[in-house]
Each structure stands twice: as structure tokens, then as C-alpha cells.
Design a protein around this motif. Structure first.
Motif, PDB file in Angstrom:
ATOM      1  N   ARG A 153       0.832  -1.205   0.000  1.00  0.00           N
ATOM      2  CA  ARG A 153       0.000   0.000   0.000  1.00  0.00           C
ATOM      3  C   ARG A 153       0.866   1.253   0.000  1.00  0.00           C
ATOM      4  NH1 ARG A 153      -5.023   1.854   1.296  1.00  0.00           N
ATOM      5  NH2 ARG A 153      -5.757  -0.268   1.625  1.00  0.00           N
ATOM      6  N   PHE A 154       1.954   1.235   0.767  1.00  0.00           N
ATOM      7  CA  PHE A 154       2.803   2.411   0.928  1.00  0.00           C
ATOM      8  C   PHE A 154       4.068   2.231   0.105  1.00  0.00           C
ATOM      9  CE2 PHE A 154       0.509   1.810   4.997  1.00  0.00           C
ATOM     10  CZ  PHE A 154      -0.254   2.967   4.970  1.00  0.00           C
ATOM     11  N   ARG A 155       4.289   3.145  -0.860  1.00  0.00           N
ATOM     12  CA  ARG A 155       5.477   3.060  -1.713  1.00  0.00           C
ATOM     13  C   ARG A 155       6.040   4.454  -1.942  1.00  0.00           C
ATOM     14  NH1 ARG A 155       3.098  -0.044  -6.741  1.00  0.00           N
ATOM     15  NH2 ARG A 155       1.212   1.012  -6.015  1.00  0.00           N
ATOM     16  N   GLY A 156       7.373   4.559  -1.811  1.00  0.00           N
ATOM     17  CA  GLY A 156       8.049   5.838  -2.046  1.00  0.00           C
ATOM     18  C   GLY A 156       7.634   6.908  -1.044  1.00  0.00           C
ATOM     19  N   ARG A 157       7.464   6.521   0.219  1.00  0.00           N
ATOM     20  CA  ARG A 157       6.927   7.456   1.214  1.00  0.00           C
ATOM     21  C   ARG A 157       7.725   7.421   2.522  1.00  0.00           C
ATOM     22  NH1 ARG A 157       1.715   9.294   0.157  1.00  0.00           N
ATOM     23  NH2 ARG A 157       0.819   8.435  -1.770  1.00  0.00           N
ATOM     24  N   ILE A 158       7.791   8.587   3.173  1.00  0.00           N
ATOM     25  CA  ILE A 158       8.252   8.661   4.557  1.00  0.00           C
ATOM     26  C   ILE A 158       7.133   8.097   5.430  1.00  0.00           C
ATOM     27  CG2 ILE A 158       8.956  10.153   6.459  1.00  0.00           C
ATOM     28  CD1 ILE A 158      11.045   9.975   4.312  1.00  0.00           C
ATOM     29  N   MET A 159       7.489   7.202   6.345  1.00  0.00           N
ATOM     30  CA  MET A 159       6.476   6.505   7.137  1.00  0.00           C
ATOM     31  C   MET A 159       6.461   7.021   8.571  1.00  0.00           C
ATOM     32  SD  MET A 159       5.206   4.568   4.852  1.00  0.00           S
ATOM     33  CE  MET A 159       4.101   3.615   5.902  1.00  0.00           C
ATOM     34  N   PHE A 160       5.256   7.283   9.055  1.00  0.00           N
ATOM     35  CA  PHE A 160       5.034   7.772  10.415  1.00  0.00           C
ATOM     36  C   PHE A 160       4.213   6.725  11.169  1.00  0.00           C
ATOM     37  CE2 PHE A 160       5.468  11.321   7.559  1.00  0.00           C
ATOM     38  CZ  PHE A 160       6.241  12.261   8.232  1.00  0.00           C
ATOM     39  N   PRO A 161       4.836   5.877  11.964  1.00  0.00           N
ATOM     40  CA  PRO A 161       4.066   4.894  12.730  1.00  0.00           C
ATOM     41  C   PRO A 161       3.132   5.595  13.714  1.00  0.00           C
ATOM     42  CG  PRO A 161       6.386   4.290  12.674  1.00  0.00           C
ATOM     43  CD  PRO A 161       6.291   5.683  12.143  1.00  0.00           C
ATOM     44  N   ILE A 162       1.927   5.098  13.808  1.00  0.00           N
ATOM     45  CA  ILE A 162       0.919   5.652  14.716  1.00  0.00           C
ATOM     46  C   ILE A 162       0.720   4.652  15.837  1.00  0.00           C
ATOM     47  CG2 ILE A 162      -1.452   6.454  14.931  1.00  0.00           C
ATOM     48  CD1 ILE A 162      -1.270   7.004  11.831  1.00  0.00           C
ATOM     49  N   ARG A 163       0.935   5.107  17.077  1.00  0.00           N
ATOM     50  CA  ARG A 163       0.933   4.191  18.221  1.00  0.00           C
ATOM     51  C   ARG A 163      -0.272   4.421  19.124  1.00  0.00           C
ATOM     52  NH1 ARG A 163       7.312   4.006  19.985  1.00  0.00           N
ATOM     53  NH2 ARG A 163       7.409   6.208  19.454  1.00  0.00           N
TER      54      ARG A 163
END
Length: 587
Positions: free
Chosen positions: A193-203
């Protein structure tokens, strides 16, 4: 819900130290045999919140909040029962066992979903270290490695199935789809689903990754992308950065609510670690309830354009039913086209602090918004203002703030406060066609208004046993209580039977056995009893006296029962002997 063995909960509560638990979140002060503090569940200046290490129980004489260590975690950390038990077990270094039962498989599936999110977060974090272009992007935004670490930032490569290949050995295709980590078109295999993106985990509240926000590294659309709704991820309930804010400062006093992940991250980089963000959705009642469990003061930060003001008004509408006295909400509208990220980089954190200090109270925003929306120079406009104002504040809790707002609204509408409230009541009666509103739980009455329980032998005995459960070992046979016909005696018999089977049970252990029942609510009230300091040594005698009075009631009841039966038919020899003994004892 899978069943956690009762024996484990008993052992967990026996090991738990409620003073240590509450003290990790609230400043406690020793006061006699208890500890006191200002209540974390309502605003007050004089401490009325007490924690008893003997009972492993807390109680607030101001708002009525009370319970065990499990209850405290549920209320303070906004956890459900299972989550609270798991958190308490983690603190005690214990593993939570589970017995198969209804919902057991569902819980296993939820745990697998969270495990998949955690594995994905680790994968994205490793990717970030290997891709200079992602690191350079974060550096250009002024972010340090420390912030990237604390917020577990990551990177999703542009490959179609990089994450799938990395996790396929641990999770099957359907699990990754259910977790929202992959997508599938009308035909063909699933893809990341997520490609070429900065990822922000949500906790979540316990720091577990339950979803992701993602920002496109290059050009294209959509710029931002969230995990879709899943069984563990609900955008209308969770807030980005809330776990990190609480971890950075356990004694938070204020939270700044912003609109995006990068706002939260940028503010943290400049030392403002008390920012949280909604996830591309309007502020909901659930969001606000979660925030008010953490702090009593919120500052909403919106763009100064029309969309920002509309978002602020929607947040105000959601907030009014929760605005009991002691809670504060302020609104900060930035210059058009500006956000906290750009502002703090250009003008520094002190300028933002200054803007926050100058932010406007919710009541001022309400009044100005109503004046802007209605023509108060005409009677019709003032009537329309009154109608909208009535709708907005009719669910607002009683209190000084509500009274002040009503007085000012009445002036705007050109009527007295009494006329305004009367009209509001009429409109509420006539609003049957309006959508149903979520009912709000009743607020505890001030302690002075609460009805005092009549002291009966049953209540006294239960209060003493909840104060000192070990006294049950000295009572001998009490099975006769089960035959006594008097209110509440069956609860007393059940508590004594439980203590007979589990003699080392604590007060908290007793209360947890009757959680979410009418009996449990009654026991919680009785657990608030404390013997006067001058009478602490006589507490065992109080129990004996209460049981003696109950025994007298039982003997009287038994005598009357045998006499009534003798008037109808002949008694057995044993019954005759028993009646003779009873009558002789009375003589």
C-alpha cells in the motif's frame, strides 16, 4: 473476549502496588496511612483524591472516582479491561494467560494485526537507514536522528512488493491485507500500500504500532496516505503523537492539537513535545475524550483561512458537550497559508509560544462565531442566533462556565437568561426529528449532595471486610447468613464464602470479582469507608458486633418460622428441640 483466569487477576492485584502505579502519573503525598493528591479526573486545588496501599484502592471525595489499579489504568490511560490487565502485568513482569472462550480467536487475530504493524514499522525503520534520499529529505526538514528514533520514522521504497517479501515468512497474504499494509486491485496479486513514502508509525496508548501515516517523498498524489480503517485502527479515535507526548512528559498540563504529522514532528524538533494531530479527519468526540483524560487544557491550532475557521468551528461543536468546569480549550488561528511546521522553522519556538499565550478561549470563539453568522441588529437575526446557540449548548454540562455563556448568549439574543433557558428547554422538547445525540454519562454529584448510606449491620460488616479482608479468617461458621432474609445479606455471604476459599484475597481482588455488576458498584461505595483514627484498633470488634446483630435477626427469624410451621402442622423431633432451645435463649 477471552477469559483471563480469575486466579491470575487475584495474583496480579496482590503483586501490584497501586501507590507506585498512581504515583508514576500523579504526585502523591503521604497522609496518615494513605496518600493524597489533587484528583487527576477533575480540576481541583485542594486534594480530595486518596490512595490506600492497604486496600489497593483509590477514591476521590470530590468527583467520586474510585477503583482498583485496573480501574485506574482504564480511566487514566483510557484502556479497556484487557489492555489494563496487560499493562499491569507488564509492570509486574508477568505473562497474561488466557482461557479459550468466546472471542478468543478474535483476540488472537487482533494480536496478529498488531504484530504485523510492528514488523512493518521495523522494516520501514531499517529501510530509512539504507536510503540516503529519505534521510536527506528529513534533514532538509530540519529533523534530527533523535527525533526520527523517538517517533520511529521510516521509509517505504517504491518497489511494488518490498514489504510483502520482507514479511511473507511471518504473515500470510490475508493478514497483510487485513492490517491495511497491502492492497489488491480488481485483478492481479496484492501489492504494498505504501510506496516511495516517509512513514510515520501511529501508536496506541501502550506504544504499540496500530497503523501508519505516510508522506510522498517526491511529486504525485495523494501526498498523504493513512492506513485504512482496520479492527485496530480507527481514525476517529486515535491521535498521532499522543503516546510520544505522554512519554516525553508524564506531567503534561497542556496539549497542542495540530493538523498534520509533520507539524507534530517539527514542533518536537524545536522542543515542543506536547503536540498531537488528528489523522486527516475532523476532531471527534472520541478524540476530545481521550485528550481530556490526559490534560485539562487544549490548544487547537488551525490555518487562518476559511477552511481553518470551519475546522475550528466543527471542533468547538464537538467540544461543548464535554466542557465541564475546570477544562479549557483555546483556539489559535495562524496567518493564512501558514502552519506550525513553517512558522516554528521561520520564527522559532518562542514566537509560537507567544501565539499560544495569545490564543482565544472557546467561549470567545463561540460568541464571535455566532455574531458573524447572524444579523443581531434585527429581531429575526437575534432569534436565529438564539436557536443555534441553544442547539450548541443544550448538552453542555451544568456549571459556572455554562451559566456565564448562557448569560452572554441571552444578551446577544435580547432576552433574559431565564427566558433563554426556557426557550432552550422548549426547543429540546420539540427536536424529535433531529438526529439522536450520543448520551453522555451522568457526572458524579458533589460529595455534599450525595445520599448518605444508612449504616446497617450488613453494610458495616462488608465495609470492615473490605477494609481488612484478613478478619474473615477469625469468624468461624457463617453459613447461617445464607438463610437470613434481610437486604444485602446474600452479598455478605458471598464475600465471606469467597474469602473462605481465597483467604489471601486483597480488597482490590474482591472488588474485581464483581466488576461491572450491581453488587460490584455497591461494594465500591462501601470500600470508601475508613475507620476514624481513634477507632482503628476496634475495627475487629465492629465486625463482631455487626455479625452478632445479624445472628440475633437470624435466630428471631428462625423462631418465628418454626412457630408459624407449628401452627399449621406437627414439627419433627429435631425441630421441636431447636424451637425449645431458641425460646429458652430468649427467656
Amino acid at each position: 473476549m477471552p477469559r483471563i483466569p480469575q486466579a491470575f487477576i487475584d495474583e496480579l492485584l496482590a503483586r501490584a502496588d497501586i501507590v507506585d502505579l498512581v504515583g508514576s502519573r500523579v504526585t502523591l503525598k503521604k497522609q496518615g496511612r494513605e496518600y493524597s493528591a489533587c484528583c487527576p479526573f477533575h480540576a481541583e486545588k485542594t486534594p480530595s483524591f486518596f490512595v490506600s496501599p492497604q486496600k489497593q484502592f483509590y477514591h476521590c471525595f470530590g468527583c467520586g472516582a474510585h477503583g482498583t489499579a485496573i480501574s485506574f489504568l482504564m480511566e487514566y490511560d483510557n484502556l479497556d479491561f484487557i489492555e489494563a490487565v496487560e499493562e499491569l502485568a507488564r509492570r509486574a513482569g508477568m505473562e497474561v494467560p488466557r482461557e479459550n472462550g468466546p472471542g478468543h480467536q478474535d483476540t488472537q487475530k487482533l494480536q496478529r494485526l498488531i504484530a504485523a504493524q510492528e514488523a512493518a514499522a521495523n522494516h520501514f525503520s531499517e529501510n530509512l537507514r539504507r536510503h540516503p534520499e529519505a534521510i536527506n529529505y528529513l534533514r532538509q526538514r530540519g529533523l534530527s536522528g533523535e527525533i526520527a528514533r523517538d517517533y520511529r520514522l521510516g521509509f517505504a521504497t517504491d518497489a511494488r512488493d518490498h514489504l510483502i517479501r520482507a514479511l511473507s515468512g511471518s504473515f500470510d497474504e490475508q493478514e497483510l491485507l487485513n492490517a491495511g499494509l497491502t492492497s489488491r486491485g480488481d485483478s492481479g496479486p496484492p501489492h504494498d500500500r505504501f510506496r516511495g513514502r516517509i512513514m510515520f508509525p501511529i501508536r496506541d496508548n501502550r506504544g504499540r504500532v496500530v497503523g501508519f501515516g505516510a508522506r510522498l517523498l517526491g511529486s504525485g498524489k495523494p501526498k498523504y496516505l493513512n492506513t485504512p480503517e482496520t479492527p485496530v485502527f480507527h481514525k476517529g479515535q486515535i491521535l498521532y503523537g499522543l503516546y510520544e507526548a505522554r512519554k516525553a512528559s508524564p506531567r503534561l498540563e497542556e496539549l497542542l492539537v495540530v493538523e498534520g504529522y509533520m507539524d507534530v514532528i517539527a514542533l518536537a524538533q524545536f522542543g515542543l513535545r506536547n503536540a498531537v494531530a488528528t489523522l486527516g479527519t475532523s476532531t471527534t468526540r472520541d478524540h476530545l475524550e481521550r485528550l481530556f483524560r490526559v490534560v485539562q487544557r487544549l490548544v487547537f491550532c488551525f490555518d487562518g483561512d476559511r477552511a481553518g475557521h470551519e475546522a475550528g468551528w466543527r471542533a468547538l461543536e464537538q467540544a461543548l458537550p464535554l466542557m465541564r468546569d475546570g477544562r479549557q480549550i483555546r483556539f489559535l488561528f495562524l496567518q493564512e497559508g501558514e502552519d506550525p511546521d513553517t512558522m516554528v522553522r521561520r520564527e522559532g519556538p518562542e514566537r509560537l509560544h507567544e501565539c499560544i499565550r495569545q490564543s482565544r478561549p472557546l467561549s470567545d470563539v463561540l460568541m464571535e462565531g455566532l455574531r458573524d453568522r447572524h444579523d443581531i441588529s434585527s429581531r429575526e437575526g437575534r432569534a436565529a442566533l438564539g436557536a443555534e446557540a441553544s442547539r450548541l449548548i443544550r448538552d453542555m454540562p451544568e456549571g459556572l462556565l455554562r451559566a456565564q455563556i448562557i448569560n452572554e448568549l441571552a444578551q446577544l439574543a435580547g432576552v433574559t437568561a431565564e427566558q433563554f433557558e426556557h426557550g432552550m428547554g422548549q426547543r429540546e422538547t420539540d427536536s424529535r426529528e433531529e438526529p439522536a445525540r450520543t448520551p453522555q454519562p451522568p457526572r458524579p454529584a458533589p460529595i455534599a449532595r450525595r445520599q448518605r448510606l444508612e449504616i446497617t449491620p450488613v453494610r458495616l460488616a462488608l465495609s470492615v471486610l473490605l477494609d481488612q479482608p484478613s478478619l474473615a479468617r477469625e469468624l468461624g461458621d457463617t453459613t447461617w447468613l445464607g438463610k437470613l432474609n434481610t437486604p444485602g445479606v446474600q452479598t455478605l455471604a458471598q464475600v465471606l464464602e469467597t474469602l473462605g476459599q481465597h483467604p489471601h484475597l486483597t480488597t482490590a481482588g474482591i472488588l474485581e470479582r464483581w466488576r461491572d455488576s450491581e453488587t460490584g458498584r455497591h461494594l465500591l461505595k462501601l470500600a470508601q469507608w475508613r475507620p476514624p483514627p481513634s477507632e482503628e484498633d476496634s475495627v475487629p470488634q465492629l465486625l463482631q458486633d455487626a455479625l452478632k446483630r445479624l445472628r440475633q435477626q437470624y435466630l428471631q427469624q428462625r423462631t418465628e418460622d418454626l412457630l408459624a410451621r407449628a401452627s399449621r402442622a406437627a414439627l419433627t423431633d429435631d425441630e421441636k428441640a431447636e424451637l425449645k432451645t431458641l425460646l429458652a435463649s430468649k427467656g
